[in-house]
Design a protein around this motif. Sequence first.
Motif, short mmCIF file in Angstrom:
data_model
loop_
_atom_site.label_atom_id
_atom_site.label_comp_id
_atom_site.label_asym_id
_atom_site.label_seq_id
_atom_site.Cartn_x
_atom_site.Cartn_y
_atom_site.Cartn_z
N SER A 183 0.85 -1.18 0.00
CA SER A 183 0.00 0.00 0.00
C SER A 183 0.89 1.24 0.00
O SER A 183 2.03 1.19 0.45
CB SER A 183 -0.90 0.01 1.24
N ILE A 184 0.36 2.34 -0.54
CA ILE A 184 1.08 3.61 -0.55
C ILE A 184 0.19 4.68 0.06
O ILE A 184 -0.97 4.81 -0.33
CB ILE A 184 1.51 4.02 -1.96
N LYS A 185 0.74 5.41 0.99
CA LYS A 185 0.01 6.55 1.56
C LYS A 185 0.29 7.78 0.72
O LYS A 185 -0.20 7.93 -0.38
CB LYS A 185 0.43 6.78 3.01
N THR A 186 1.11 8.66 1.18
CA THR A 186 1.42 9.90 0.50
C THR A 186 2.52 9.70 -0.54
O THR A 186 3.48 8.98 -0.30
CB THR A 186 1.84 10.97 1.50
N MET A 187 2.35 10.35 -1.68
CA MET A 187 3.39 10.42 -2.70
C MET A 187 3.69 11.88 -2.93
O MET A 187 2.79 12.74 -2.82
CB MET A 187 2.96 9.75 -4.00
N GLY A 188 4.93 12.17 -3.27
CA GLY A 188 5.25 13.58 -3.44
C GLY A 188 6.49 13.81 -4.26
O GLY A 188 7.19 12.87 -4.66
N TRP A 189 6.72 15.08 -4.53
CA TRP A 189 7.89 15.53 -5.25
C TRP A 189 8.66 16.53 -4.39
O TRP A 189 8.07 17.44 -3.82
CB TRP A 189 7.49 16.20 -6.57
N TYR A 190 9.95 16.32 -4.33
CA TYR A 190 10.86 17.23 -3.66
C TYR A 190 11.88 17.71 -4.69
O TYR A 190 12.05 17.07 -5.73
CB TYR A 190 11.59 16.52 -2.51
N ARG A 191 12.55 18.78 -4.38
CA ARG A 191 13.61 19.24 -5.27
C ARG A 191 14.78 19.78 -4.46
O ARG A 191 14.62 20.23 -3.33
CB ARG A 191 13.11 20.30 -6.25
N GLN A 192 15.95 19.69 -5.08
CA GLN A 192 17.16 20.20 -4.43
C GLN A 192 18.00 20.91 -5.46
O GLN A 192 18.47 20.29 -6.43
CB GLN A 192 17.94 19.06 -3.78
N ALA A 193 18.18 22.20 -5.25
CA ALA A 193 19.04 23.00 -6.11
C ALA A 193 20.46 22.97 -5.53
O ALA A 193 20.64 22.68 -4.34
CB ALA A 193 18.51 24.43 -6.18
N PRO A 194 21.45 23.30 -6.33
CA PRO A 194 22.84 23.29 -5.85
C PRO A 194 23.00 24.16 -4.61
O PRO A 194 22.50 25.29 -4.56
CB PRO A 194 23.62 23.86 -7.03
N GLU A 195 23.64 23.60 -3.60
CA GLU A 195 23.95 24.30 -2.35
C GLU A 195 22.71 24.72 -1.57
O GLU A 195 22.78 25.61 -0.73
CB GLU A 195 24.84 25.51 -2.62
N LYS A 196 21.60 24.07 -1.84
CA LYS A 196 20.37 24.33 -1.09
C LYS A 196 19.84 23.03 -0.51
O LYS A 196 20.17 21.94 -0.98
CB LYS A 196 19.31 25.00 -1.98
N GLN A 197 19.00 23.17 0.51
CA GLN A 197 18.40 21.98 1.11
C GLN A 197 17.27 21.45 0.23
O GLN A 197 16.65 22.20 -0.54
CB GLN A 197 17.86 22.33 2.50
N ARG A 198 17.03 20.16 0.37
CA ARG A 198 15.91 19.57 -0.34
C ARG A 198 14.61 20.14 0.22
O ARG A 198 14.45 20.26 1.44
CB ARG A 198 15.94 18.05 -0.20
N GLU A 199 13.68 20.47 -0.67
CA GLU A 199 12.42 21.07 -0.23
C GLU A 199 11.24 20.37 -0.88
O GLU A 199 11.34 19.85 -2.00
CB GLU A 199 12.38 22.56 -0.59
N LEU A 200 10.14 20.37 -0.18
CA LEU A 200 8.91 19.80 -0.71
C LEU A 200 8.35 20.71 -1.81
O LEU A 200 8.23 21.91 -1.62
CB LEU A 200 7.87 19.64 0.40
N VAL A 201 8.00 20.11 -2.92
CA VAL A 201 7.33 20.82 -4.01
C VAL A 201 5.83 20.61 -3.91
O VAL A 201 5.05 21.57 -3.91
CB VAL A 201 7.84 20.35 -5.38
N ALA A 202 5.43 19.35 -3.84
CA ALA A 202 4.01 19.02 -3.76
C ALA A 202 3.86 17.58 -3.30
O ALA A 202 4.72 16.74 -3.56
CB ALA A 202 3.32 19.22 -5.10
N SER A 203 2.75 17.31 -2.62
CA SER A 203 2.46 15.95 -2.20
C SER A 203 0.97 15.68 -2.38
O SER A 203 0.16 16.61 -2.48
CB SER A 203 2.87 15.72 -0.74
N ILE A 204 0.63 14.39 -2.43
CA ILE A 204 -0.76 14.00 -2.62
C ILE A 204 -1.01 12.71 -1.86
O ILE A 204 -0.21 11.77 -1.89
CB ILE A 204 -1.08 13.84 -4.13
#
Length: 119
Positions: free
Chosen positions: A30-51
């Motif tokens: 089973s899968i609960k939440t799925m999402g997309w994160y992004r990480q730019a150079p020299e930046k922390q990974r951040e949430l873009v969107a989740s569902i």
Amino acid sequence: QVQLVESGGGLVQAGGSLRLSCATSGSIFSIKTMGWYRQAPEKQRELVASITSGGNTNVADSVKGRFTISRDNAKNTVYLQMNSLKPEDTAVYYCNAIASNGIAWAPYWGQGTQVTVSS
């Protein structure tokens, strides 16, 4: 073992669009939440969107109105439609899923796909 594979990244001019896909495979109960994160150079990974599995979405303010997340529960696949792309959207985009293999819940990550937006 649960695997996530992203596709759809690439190089696009500012104002353009891309659609990311994330397909899952393996021992998925089973899968609960799925999402997309992004990480730019020299930046922390951040949430873009989740569902959630019920379709409730959470979208970062920086992309609200431009990005849309959707999900096909039958295929255990999540999508990210990205419109009106800006150079600041340039990053490696990672797919994430909170999934159960029938024994335990755990977060899983894809290998990432590069999105580059030129000005």
